[in-house]
Design a protein around this motif. Structure first.
Motif, PDB file in Angstrom:
ATOM      1  N   LYS A 218      34.773  44.244  74.870  1.00 54.39           N
ATOM      2  CA  LYS A 218      35.841  45.063  74.293  1.00 54.39           C
ATOM      3  C   LYS A 218      35.266  46.364  73.722  1.00 54.39           C
ATOM      4  O   LYS A 218      35.769  47.459  74.006  1.00 54.39           O
ATOM      5  CB  LYS A 218      36.543  44.260  73.182  1.00 54.39           C
ATOM      6  CG  LYS A 218      37.720  44.960  72.561  1.00 54.39           C
ATOM      7  CD  LYS A 218      38.419  44.063  71.557  1.00 54.39           C
ATOM      8  CE  LYS A 218      39.506  44.819  70.813  1.00 54.39           C
ATOM      9  NZ  LYS A 218      40.055  44.061  69.699  1.00 54.39           N
ATOM     10  N   ALA A 219      34.178  46.240  72.956  1.00 60.06           N
ATOM     11  CA  ALA A 219      33.594  47.434  72.333  1.00 60.06           C
ATOM     12  C   ALA A 219      32.950  48.338  73.383  1.00 60.06           C
ATOM     13  O   ALA A 219      33.127  49.559  73.370  1.00 60.06           O
ATOM     14  CB  ALA A 219      32.570  47.022  71.282  1.00 60.06           C
ATOM     15  N   ALA A 220      32.202  47.721  74.323  1.00 56.91           N
ATOM     16  CA  ALA A 220      31.491  48.513  75.334  1.00 56.91           C
ATOM     17  C   ALA A 220      32.476  49.344  76.142  1.00 56.91           C
ATOM     18  O   ALA A 220      32.214  50.499  76.481  1.00 56.91           O
ATOM     19  CB  ALA A 220      30.684  47.595  76.240  1.00 56.91           C
ATOM     20  N   GLU A 221      33.632  48.746  76.455  1.00 62.30           N
ATOM     21  CA  GLU A 221      34.611  49.481  77.237  1.00 62.30           C
ATOM     22  C   GLU A 221      35.256  50.597  76.428  1.00 62.30           C
ATOM     23  O   GLU A 221      35.424  51.712  76.914  1.00 62.30           O
ATOM     24  CB  GLU A 221      35.638  48.526  77.832  1.00 62.30           C
ATOM     25  CG  GLU A 221      35.342  48.379  79.313  1.00 62.30           C
ATOM     26  CD  GLU A 221      35.602  47.036  79.912  1.00 62.30           C
ATOM     27  OE1 GLU A 221      36.640  46.437  79.598  1.00 62.30           O
ATOM     28  OE2 GLU A 221      34.747  46.593  80.726  1.00 62.30           O
ATOM     29  N   LEU A 222      35.556  50.306  75.180  1.00 62.34           N
ATOM     30  CA  LEU A 222      36.215  51.309  74.332  1.00 62.34           C
ATOM     31  C   LEU A 222      35.304  52.519  74.094  1.00 62.34           C
ATOM     32  O   LEU A 222      35.746  53.665  74.122  1.00 62.34           O
ATOM     33  CB  LEU A 222      36.609  50.668  72.989  1.00 62.34           C
ATOM     34  CG  LEU A 222      37.433  51.533  72.051  1.00 62.34           C
ATOM     35  CD1 LEU A 222      38.767  51.920  72.677  1.00 62.34           C
ATOM     36  CD2 LEU A 222      37.703  50.790  70.741  1.00 62.34           C
ATOM     37  N   MET A 223      34.016  52.260  73.894  1.00 59.81           N
ATOM     38  CA  MET A 223      33.098  53.373  73.590  1.00 59.81           C
ATOM     39  C   MET A 223      32.466  53.954  74.854  1.00 59.81           C
ATOM     40  O   MET A 223      31.684  54.896  74.786  1.00 59.81           O
ATOM     41  CB  MET A 223      31.985  52.900  72.654  1.00 59.81           C
ATOM     42  CG  MET A 223      31.034  51.913  73.319  1.00 59.81           C
ATOM     43  SD  MET A 223      29.773  51.294  72.210  1.00 59.81           S
ATOM     44  CE  MET A 223      28.656  52.673  72.173  1.00 59.81           C
ATOM     45  N   GLU A 594      38.091  56.464  63.474  1.00 58.82           N
ATOM     46  CA  GLU A 594      37.864  57.411  64.586  1.00 58.82           C
ATOM     47  C   GLU A 594      38.310  56.835  65.918  1.00 58.82           C
ATOM     48  O   GLU A 594      38.821  57.531  66.778  1.00 58.82           O
ATOM     49  CB  GLU A 594      36.368  57.737  64.702  1.00 58.82           C
ATOM     50  CG  GLU A 594      35.886  58.807  63.747  1.00 58.82           C
ATOM     51  CD  GLU A 594      34.378  58.709  63.532  1.00 58.82           C
ATOM     52  OE1 GLU A 594      33.675  58.237  64.446  1.00 58.82           O
ATOM     53  OE2 GLU A 594      33.916  59.079  62.430  1.00 58.82           O
ATOM     54  N   ASN A 595      38.064  55.531  66.108  1.00 62.96           N
ATOM     55  CA  ASN A 595      38.364  54.917  67.402  1.00 62.96           C
ATOM     56  C   ASN A 595      39.689  54.170  67.417  1.00 62.96           C
ATOM     57  O   ASN A 595      40.007  53.502  68.405  1.00 62.96           O
ATOM     58  CB  ASN A 595      37.241  53.951  67.785  1.00 62.96           C
ATOM     59  CG  ASN A 595      35.957  54.679  68.096  1.00 62.96           C
ATOM     60  OD1 ASN A 595      35.765  55.151  69.205  1.00 62.96           O
ATOM     61  ND2 ASN A 595      35.087  54.803  67.098  1.00 62.96           N
ATOM     62  N   ASN A 596      40.403  54.249  66.294  1.00 61.33           N
ATOM     63  CA  ASN A 596      41.678  53.562  66.161  1.00 61.33           C
ATOM     64  C   ASN A 596      41.567  52.095  66.590  1.00 61.33           C
ATOM     65  O   ASN A 596      42.298  51.611  67.456  1.00 61.33           O
ATOM     66  CB  ASN A 596      42.723  54.292  67.019  1.00 61.33           C
ATOM     67  CG  ASN A 596      44.114  53.805  66.694  1.00 61.33           C
ATOM     68  OD1 ASN A 596      44.331  53.265  65.600  1.00 61.33           O
ATOM     69  ND2 ASN A 596      45.033  53.962  67.630  1.00 61.33           N
ATOM     70  N   THR A 597      40.597  51.416  66.010  1.00 61.34           N
ATOM     71  CA  THR A 597      40.365  50.022  66.393  1.00 61.34           C
ATOM     72  C   THR A 597      40.135  49.161  65.156  1.00 61.34           C
ATOM     73  O   THR A 597      40.116  49.647  64.029  1.00 61.34           O
ATOM     74  CB  THR A 597      39.189  49.930  67.394  1.00 61.34           C
ATOM     75  OG1 THR A 597      39.166  48.623  67.941  1.00 61.34           O
ATOM     76  CG2 THR A 597      37.849  50.240  66.767  1.00 61.34           C
ATOM     77  N   ASP A 598      39.944  47.858  65.407  1.00 64.82           N
ATOM     78  CA  ASP A 598      39.742  46.912  64.308  1.00 64.82           C
ATOM     79  C   ASP A 598      38.294  46.970  63.798  1.00 64.82           C
ATOM     80  O   ASP A 598      37.413  47.530  64.452  1.00 64.82           O
ATOM     81  CB  ASP A 598      40.059  45.500  64.795  1.00 64.82           C
ATOM     82  CG  ASP A 598      39.239  45.135  66.014  1.00 64.82           C
ATOM     83  OD1 ASP A 598      38.267  44.389  65.877  1.00 64.82           O
ATOM     84  OD2 ASP A 598      39.553  45.631  67.128  1.00 64.82           O
ATOM     85  N   ALA A 599      38.069  46.352  62.630  1.00 66.43           N
ATOM     86  CA  ALA A 599      36.750  46.447  61.990  1.00 66.43           C
ATOM     87  C   ALA A 599      35.648  45.802  62.829  1.00 66.43           C
ATOM     88  O   ALA A 599      34.520  46.302  62.881  1.00 66.43           O
ATOM     89  CB  ALA A 599      36.805  45.790  60.611  1.00 66.43           C
TER      90      ALA A 599
END
Ligand code: NAD
Length: 622
Positions: A218-223, A594-599
């Motif tokens: 999830k994180a790798a794709e978002l960033m 900044e990324n409009n995501t969860d903690a």
């Protein structure tokens, strides 16, 4: 050292906390209404799909026959993959040619080419009649930590993991499970009957590595993580499995299996705890090693990630046997650990005494002239044997520092808060004791022996004193009522601190929670399905890789003190810990905004960005 900021006092504070809880409930009702609407839309879609399918039924029969052949060929590939992975995979799935109706359903979803989104939706509509559980997933991830169709017989669609055919963990049949339905992106077994975990018979667990893989993806794709770095970080560096004999008190010899998994040492030596527990296996240790890498990166300490342990129930052994097991394990690990290479620390069922035995055994294997230079081979030692002041309470203390930060940000009055703790060992009991000192009230507690409630408050110091005479267990504490696990998880409180094992907050249990914040003391207490539900319900989460990082931070301080032959004052240790955690908290919060995501995803992005940058600067040898 406390830095609590009181934004409201007395009754006013209590009312404010209640108002926030009401807001959470309001949000939850809105989300539920939204879900109902979506479900109705899906049912309409499913009916339309079924009407279309009825027309195509004759042609479908012919294609089902072809699907059987396709599944048989997938089975052959899986068998080959599983056999290649035999060294590291505890059990191999046997796959059979489909026979029953359920097999056909599986085959449909398994075939990536033929499965349509609507079909997946339809299969998901199958009502929940019993408890569902995850299937056992050996290691079905590709180089980028995506679930692959090539490894074993997992199937990927646009929405991620849709099907997995393998050995069923819950009904424990030594063949491909025939009782599964897809739900929530994974297969679940309908034969599973829930049972309560006990020390003698702990619950068989779900794949923890799958959780870390889903969080990472999830994180790798978002960033948009560099694919090369993603490939590197998806794999562990070294995995040691050691089988070793130990003489028991009655003269018998027992064989033990121990593990040490080293994930990444880009930022510094491998670092991570040792766990003695029946659930320890490669899947769990791999996941825990990866979490250590992210954790060190988030709080900016020069360590990498590792984890280890022995698959055993330490309550079955005498102190003398435990010492021999620990020493023999240390000896078996040999140079896989070392003060500048890989540094263990305490974790579940291990403590400063066990670290002292590891230190002593390791030092016995190096020349006398070098011993003083190797004191930092392990951290979490007793202070008398080179440990640091403040290390024992460090993880609990870190949780409380972060709760103070969270309370400041949300104008929440900790002084009048109520909280519940799962796990009353090192992390849980210290967190409870330190939080109570700020005025918060412990209303419920659970450990492996059972759960207790007292809405008027349980004194954590008193409970810790009681447990110290009962092998560390809370059952039978006379100043609280015994309750069952579900009642415990449904207890109304402001804060829940899970500080026991993984996979406690799941699709099944997340809807039960009646709290405003989950502060994850344990590693991996919330699985991705549970996490999504907490988010939908508006329950905040302080993610494990940030929330329990106090332990590794003070381990780093201990390591530094040993290297420099220093002993720091407790105030100095606490002050440095506080500074690092506040700064990490703020970085995670800013990244989330900044990324409009969860903690949790923000914490991952922070860690992965740091590692990505380091890899890019250093390059890949040669
Ligand atoms: P511990 O052995 O001291 O305590 C574990 C507690 O969990 C015990 O009270 C035990 O009874 C309870 N428990 C075990 N199984 C349970 C179950 N099925 N249901 C309810 N309770 C159960 O271990 P610890 O060091 O406190 O570690 C707890 C968690 O915190 C682990 O996830 C560990 O990885 C994590 N952690 C520990 C540290 C550390 O410094 N010790 C640091 C970071 C994270």
């Amino acid at each position: 050292m406390s830095t609590v900021i009181e934004t409201r006092k007395g009754k006013k504070g209590r009312n404010k906390n209640k108002a926030s809880t009401a807001k959470v409930k309001e949000k939850e009702t809105a989300v539920r209404a939204n879900h109902r609407a979506r479900n109705i839309a899906t049912v309409v879609k499913t009916v339309k799909t079924r009407q279309r399918q009825r027309g195509a039924e004759v042609g479908r029969e012919a294609s089902d026959a072809a699907a059987g052949a396709a599944a048989a060929s997938t089975a052959a590939t899986s068998a080959a993959t599983a056999s290649a992975a035999e060294v590291t995979t505890p059990r191999k799935p046997k796959v059979e040619t489909p026979r029953t109706h359920e097999d056909k359903v599986e085959t449909k979803v398994e075939d990536r080419e033929r499965v349509s989104k609507e079909e997946v939706e339809e299969l998901r509509e199958i009502p929940k009649t019993k408890e569902w559980k995850l299937l056992y997933i050996p290691y079905p991830f590709d180089d980028n930590m995506r679930v692959t169709a090539e490894s074993a017989s997992a199937t990927v669609t646009e929405t991620g993991l849709e099907a997995y055919k393998g050995l069923c963990l819950m009904c424990e049949k030594d063949e491909t499970c025939k009782h599964v339905r897809p739900e929530g992106g994974v297969w679940r077994c309908e034969e599973y009957e829930p049972r309560t975990a006990t020390a003698e018979r702990p619950l068989r667990k779900r794949s923890v590595f799958e959780n870390v893989a889903r969080q990472f993806t999830k994180a790798a794709e978002l960033m948009n993580l560099d694919p090369n770095i993603r490939r590197i970080l998806s794999r562990t560096t070294n995995e040691a499995v050691v089988n070793f004999p130990v003489k028991m008190d009655d003269g018998r010899v027992e064989m033990f299996t121990g593990y040490r998994v080293q994930h990444c040492n880009l930022l510094g030596p491998f670092k991570g705890g040792l766990r003695f527990h029946p659930s320890v296996d490669l899947d769990e240790i791999r996941a825990l090693a990866m979490w250590m890498t992210w954790k060190s990166a988030i709080v900016d300490i020069p360590f990498g990630g590792a984890k280890g342990g022995i698959q055993m129930d330490p309550s079955k052994y005498s102190i003398e046997e435990l010492e021999r097991i620990t020493r023999r394990f240390t000896f078996a690990l040999g140079n896989n650990i070392g003060p500048e290479y890989d540094i263990p620390a305490p974790d579940v069922n291990t403590n400063p005494q066990i670290m002292a035995w590891i230190l002593d055994t390791y030092l016995s294997t190096v020349p006398p002239q070098e011993r003083q230079r190797c004191m930092h081979v392990v951290t979490g030692k007793p202070v008398e044997s080179g440990g640091s002041l403040g290390r024992e309470k460090a993880t609990g203390q870190g949780i409380v520092f972060l709760l103070e930060e969270w309370a400041r940000e949300h104008e929440f009055d900790l002084k009048h808060a109520t909280f519940m703790v799962q796990g009353f060992g090192n992390v849980g009991s210290w967190a409870a004791r330190l939080l109570e000192r700020l005025g918060a009230k412990l209303v419920a507690v659970e450990d492996v022996s059972g759960a207790l409630i007292n809405t008027k408050g349980i004194n954590p110091d008193d409970l810790a004193g009681y447990a110290s005479f009962k092998k560390g267990l809370v059952a039978g504490y006379p100043k609280a009522q015994p309750i069952d696990r579900e009642t415990f998880l449904r207890t109304e409180a402001d804060i829940f601190i899970p500080a026991a094992l993984e996979n406690q907050i799941t699709a099944e249990t997340a809807p039960w929670l009646n709290v405003r914040l989950v502060a994850e003391g344990a590693n991996g207490p919330t699985d991705p399905d549970g996490d999504a539900i907490l988010q939908e319900r508006g329950i905040d989460v302080l993610p494990d890789i940030l929330c329990n990082s106090g332990g590794v931070i003070v381990s780093y301080f201990e390591w530094l003190q040993n290297k420099r032959s220093e002993l720091w004052e407790l105030e100095e240790v606490d002050c440095k810990l506080h500074k690092r955690l506040v700064s990490a908290y703020q970085r995670v919060r800013d990244t989330a905004r900044e990324n409009n995501t969860d903690a949790r995803t923000a914490a991952y992005i922070l860690a992965l960005s740091r590692l990505e940058l380091a890899y890019k600067k250093r390059g890949i040898f040669p």
